[in-house]
Design an enzyme around this catalytic site. Sequence first.
Site, mmCIF file in Angstrom:
data_model
loop_
_atom_site.group_PDB
_atom_site.id
_atom_site.type_symbol
_atom_site.label_atom_id
_atom_site.label_comp_id
_atom_site.label_asym_id
_atom_site.label_seq_id
_atom_site.Cartn_x
_atom_site.Cartn_y
_atom_site.Cartn_z
ATOM 1 N N HIS A 142 0.841 -1.192 0.000
ATOM 2 C CA HIS A 142 0.000 0.000 0.000
ATOM 3 C C HIS A 142 0.885 1.254 0.000
ATOM 4 C CE1 HIS A 142 -3.384 2.615 1.448
ATOM 5 N NE2 HIS A 142 -2.379 3.261 2.001
ATOM 6 N N GLU A 143 1.893 1.265 0.860
ATOM 7 C CA GLU A 143 2.784 2.431 0.937
ATOM 8 C C GLU A 143 3.598 2.586 -0.351
ATOM 9 O OE1 GLU A 143 2.243 4.473 3.121
ATOM 10 O OE2 GLU A 143 1.088 3.217 4.495
ATOM 11 N N HIS A 146 1.631 4.273 -2.926
ATOM 12 C CA HIS A 146 1.642 5.734 -2.756
ATOM 13 C C HIS A 146 2.862 6.325 -3.463
ATOM 14 C CE1 HIS A 146 -1.739 6.690 -0.303
ATOM 15 N NE2 HIS A 146 -1.363 5.964 0.743
ATOM 16 N N GLU A 225 -6.095 7.007 -1.180
ATOM 17 C CA GLU A 225 -6.021 5.831 -0.305
ATOM 18 C C GLU A 225 -6.655 4.615 -0.978
ATOM 19 O OE1 GLU A 225 -4.325 5.471 2.411
ATOM 20 O OE2 GLU A 225 -3.707 7.564 2.255
#
Lengths: 311, 168
Positions: A142-143, A146, A225
């Site tokens: 997930h990071e 980003h 997100e």
Amino acid sequence: MKRKALGRDAGLTVRMLITTGLLGLLYVVFAVVLFNVFNVGLAPMIVIVVAIALFQYYTSDKLALAAAGAKVVSPDEAPELHAMVERLCALAGLPKPKVAIMDTDVPNAFATGRSPKHAAVCVTTGIWRRLDAREMEGVLAHELSHIANRDVLIMTVASFFAMLAGLLTRFGLYAGMWGGGGFGGGSNRDNNNNQIPVWLIVLVVSIVVYAVSFVLIRTLSRYREYTADRGSALLTGAPEYLMSALQKISGEMARIPQRDLREVQSMSAFFIVPPSIKAATAELLMDHPPLEKRLAALAEIAREMGRPVGP
Amino acid sequence: MSTAAITLDVSCGLRFGGAGALVYKPVSAGEFSAVEEDVDGLLRAAAKESGSEVESKTDEFGYEWIVVRDKDLEDVVTSVHAAASELEARGFGGQLLAAVFRFEGKDADKPVYWVYGYKTGTFWPFVPAGKEQQRDNAEELELKAKLEHELPVEQDLTRWFGLFGAPI
């Protein structure tokens, strides 16, 4: 082969474009109002804000890590974490970011840095302790999404005018307090007779711009997100681990009870309590979507992935 | 439950584990014993026809389990439903706690349970994770995601209570 952004989602992209568009429109209106109300004093202000924004942008990785009190660790210090990040980066076609650890029991993780080449991922000791390897992978993916999606750049640009508006609000307040003379070199004396004072207009406009852009930035952030969640699901191929990680992180894993049905049955009133009603307005101000919606979106991806790929 | 079983088989590799049960809280009243006997008689008659096994158990929480064993999910569901309907018809619907169905993957020692709560009218997954009072939340969430369209899955996760040490 190079993947520019992980996990495109048409609906999400459209909503993101609309939000970004609205933000842009808002700033144009803001700029027009500023230019019409006064012609001097704007330039220095913009220079200041641009300088701040650039500073923030170029130092974002170090700044965020320093602000969080995180420590960059070498592969020797955290071999498992480094191995995990390396594996995911190889999968995603990203250069390996700096890896940092923050010594706190609060389970959290974040990514920072202006570009994939100047990026860092940070995890807290709390999250590392709570999650198992596959869940941790979901969070790291997930990071990394980003980073791949350049979210720091997008959010910096999006916040830029909000910052400007915030600054102007403050300037406007000071100018008002000092009798309107301190603003823009005091060149608007001709406007002062039987007219609304300039500083008041600037103040009101700035406050409005700030408030609206705040909501829009939060909305944009929530879309980022979702996109990163999607990226993580596609990268690891197992959205359920990110789902269970999200539940653990938000202290929500406790929502799936460890207790036995027969133990709690005596509190029969328990089953009548309606689910808590959350105000939709609260969601507008949050920079992360509510857990239920993220889980629902991930569940949808899980279903999509479960289907056989078409011919 | 039957369409859900197909989905479980196809997308999760889980097959019906040959057992289901009705869990209820007995009442110490003469009338209730009579009802229990009737339910028992009813089930044994049905079991003879379908070839399933029926047994009653009391657990450490003081709950009664009517366990139905049969290879065919359909037969088990029918029996459990019949028992529950009988209790409801005789005015003891409030005593019903849950219906539980056992599913198995490749590893028969790691069962997956689908629990139907009579109080909520919804299903939820329960996957015990070997150790005492531990459950596999990741697996449970995956099951929820995959079965949501077929079953009325309980959306409030705080109600996903387990049934540890289920005798099925």
